[in-house]
Design a protein around this motif. Structure first.
Motif, short mmCIF file in Angstrom:
data_model
loop_
_atom_site.label_atom_id
_atom_site.label_comp_id
_atom_site.label_asym_id
_atom_site.label_seq_id
_atom_site.Cartn_x
_atom_site.Cartn_y
_atom_site.Cartn_z
N UNK A 244 -11.69 -3.29 -19.93
CA UNK A 244 -12.16 -2.82 -18.62
C UNK A 244 -13.47 -2.04 -18.73
N UNK A 245 -13.82 -1.57 -19.94
CA UNK A 245 -15.10 -0.86 -20.13
C UNK A 245 -16.07 -1.72 -20.93
N UNK A 246 -15.81 -3.04 -21.01
CA UNK A 246 -16.78 -3.97 -21.57
C UNK A 246 -16.57 -4.36 -23.01
N UNK A 247 -15.49 -3.92 -23.67
CA UNK A 247 -15.23 -4.27 -25.06
C UNK A 247 -14.20 -5.39 -25.08
N UNK A 248 -14.65 -6.62 -25.30
CA UNK A 248 -13.74 -7.77 -25.25
C UNK A 248 -13.68 -8.54 -26.56
N UNK A 249 -14.63 -8.31 -27.47
CA UNK A 249 -14.61 -9.00 -28.75
C UNK A 249 -13.42 -8.51 -29.58
#
Length: 403
Positions: A244-249
């Motif tokens: 949700x804060x942009x860390x998807x890797x």
């Protein structure tokens, strides 16, 4: 105190180094038995992908151990009381090794499941026996061992997770070899004091009435259940928050969680000092405050850095509570109380309610966002803190029947 009880206390007052090593490693059974198989699950899923209901069965392989462990812990506590720490520890270690290696000869996921159930039973017995043994040590040594058990239990994960992943990459069967890390502990456990039993005269003098909830206050058990939810929130649910804060890797998520998890070693490593300064009750009360503060930070976080700060603070609080909760339960039942029953009930309270958390977190996170789950946890932790703080100091239980 009866002559027999005095003799038993004396045997635990002179526990040697080897026996203390076995007690200090009791926390590793949870790390290796409940969670270490995680990196091998994707490999299992790929290998058995053509089997009916493979996805569901793989989830059961990974997830069935914690609830079995929680349900079996109170029964394990009664076994420790009846048979002694040494007997239950050694038998449970043997069961742990059998359950850990058994899946290697299986040819289907269905065949693996019974071994995973046995794993839960083995972990319950070994962990409960180890923590009950620590509870019988002199006061000056007890809290050092509580903190050390939590520290080693957390530290072994740093070795176990990469090991399981590397072995499973070669073959899914090899991923189950990690349980052998605890094989040498059996030699140390042989040095644990032998159980002396309870003579009939003593039983007549003091009626043995099983205390409700193992003699542990309901308020402490409720707080333990909330902390158990927070454990899941800081680990299994954390990837949803980071997304949700942009860390998807996935690799980045794994690295960030590894960083926050190292802070659990800060909490467990400092437990002995903090307990000496604040007392067991003080640590029990400080722990949910730290976790709640971390939850608020996560809820307000607008960047991955702040989210990591909040999760790290939660990890510190969780590791402190993991040591203090068992110590508080044992202190509540007193020196003549049933430390095995208290230890088993505490494990039951922490780990069984965790099965309900994913459903609640999914419902709240889907509607209000993943960060709102941590606000919920902060509110619940604050309520649990208030309940425990408002409870007056209870006198240590006398014999087995006090609560």
């Amino acid at each position: 105190m009866s002559a027999l009880m005095a003799a038993q206390d004396d045997s635990w007052s002179h526990v040697g180094f080897s026996a203390k090593v076995a007690l200090a490693f009791s926390g590793t059974f949870i790390a290796l038995g409940l969670f270490a198989i995680g990196p091998a699950l994707p490999v299992l899923q790929d290998h058995f992908s053509q089997a009916p209901n493979a996805d569901l069965l793989v989830q059961f392989v990974g997830g069935i151990v914690p609830p079995v462990f929680a349900l079996a812990s109170p029964f394990a506590g009664r076994l420790v009381t009846r048979l002694g720490v040494r007997t239950v520890y050694l038998a449970s270690l043997a069961l742990f090794l059998l359950a850990g290696l058994g899946p290697m000869i299986c040819s289907s996921l269905i065949q693996i499941l019974p071994f995973r159930v046995l794993m839960g039973l083995g972990v319950a017995g070994a962990f409960t026996a180890g923590m009950s043994g620590i509870a019988r040590l002199p006061e000056s040594q007890r809290h050092i061992l509580y903190g050390l058990a939590a520290f080693i239990g957390g530290g072994i994960s740093i070795v176990a997770f990469p090991m399981v992943g590397a072995l499973a990459a070669q073959s899914w069967q090899l991923g189950f070899l990690a349980c052998l890390l605890l094989l040498p502990i059996g030699f140390f456990a042989l040095a644990l004091p032998r159980h002396k039993g309870t003579p009939q005269a003593s039983e007549k003098a003091v009626p043995r009435v099983a205390p409700r909830l193992g003699g542990v206050p309901p308020s402490l058990l409720l707080l333990a259940a909330i902390v158990g939810w927070t454990m899941v929130g800081s680990t299994l649910y954390a990837p949803f928050l980071l997304a949700s804060v942009g860390i998807i890797d996935p690799s980045a998520v794994g690295n960030m969680l590894a960083i926050t998890s190292t802070f659990s070693l800060v909490g467990s490593g400092s437990y002995g000092l903090v307990q000496k300064l604040a007392g067991t009750r003080g640590v029990v009360l400080v722990s949910p405050v730290l976790c709640a503060a971390g939850g608020v930070i996560v809820f307000l976080a607008s960047s991955s850095f702040l989210a990591m700060v909040g999760l790290s603070l939660i990890s510190v609080g969780l590791s402190l509570f993991g040591s203090a909760a068992y110590a508080a339960a044992v202190e509540t039942v007193g020196p003549e109380g049933d430390s095995g029953a208290a230890t088993g009930m505490m494990s039951f309270a922490i780990y069984l309610p965790q099965a309900l958390f994913p459903m609640l977190a999914t419902a709240i996170g889907t509607r209000f966002g993943p960060a709102s789950v941590y606000l919920m946890l902060a509110v619940l932790l604050t309520a649990g803190f208030a309940l425990v703080a408002s409870r007056r100091h209870a006198r240590p239980a006398v014999a087995m029947g006090a609560a």
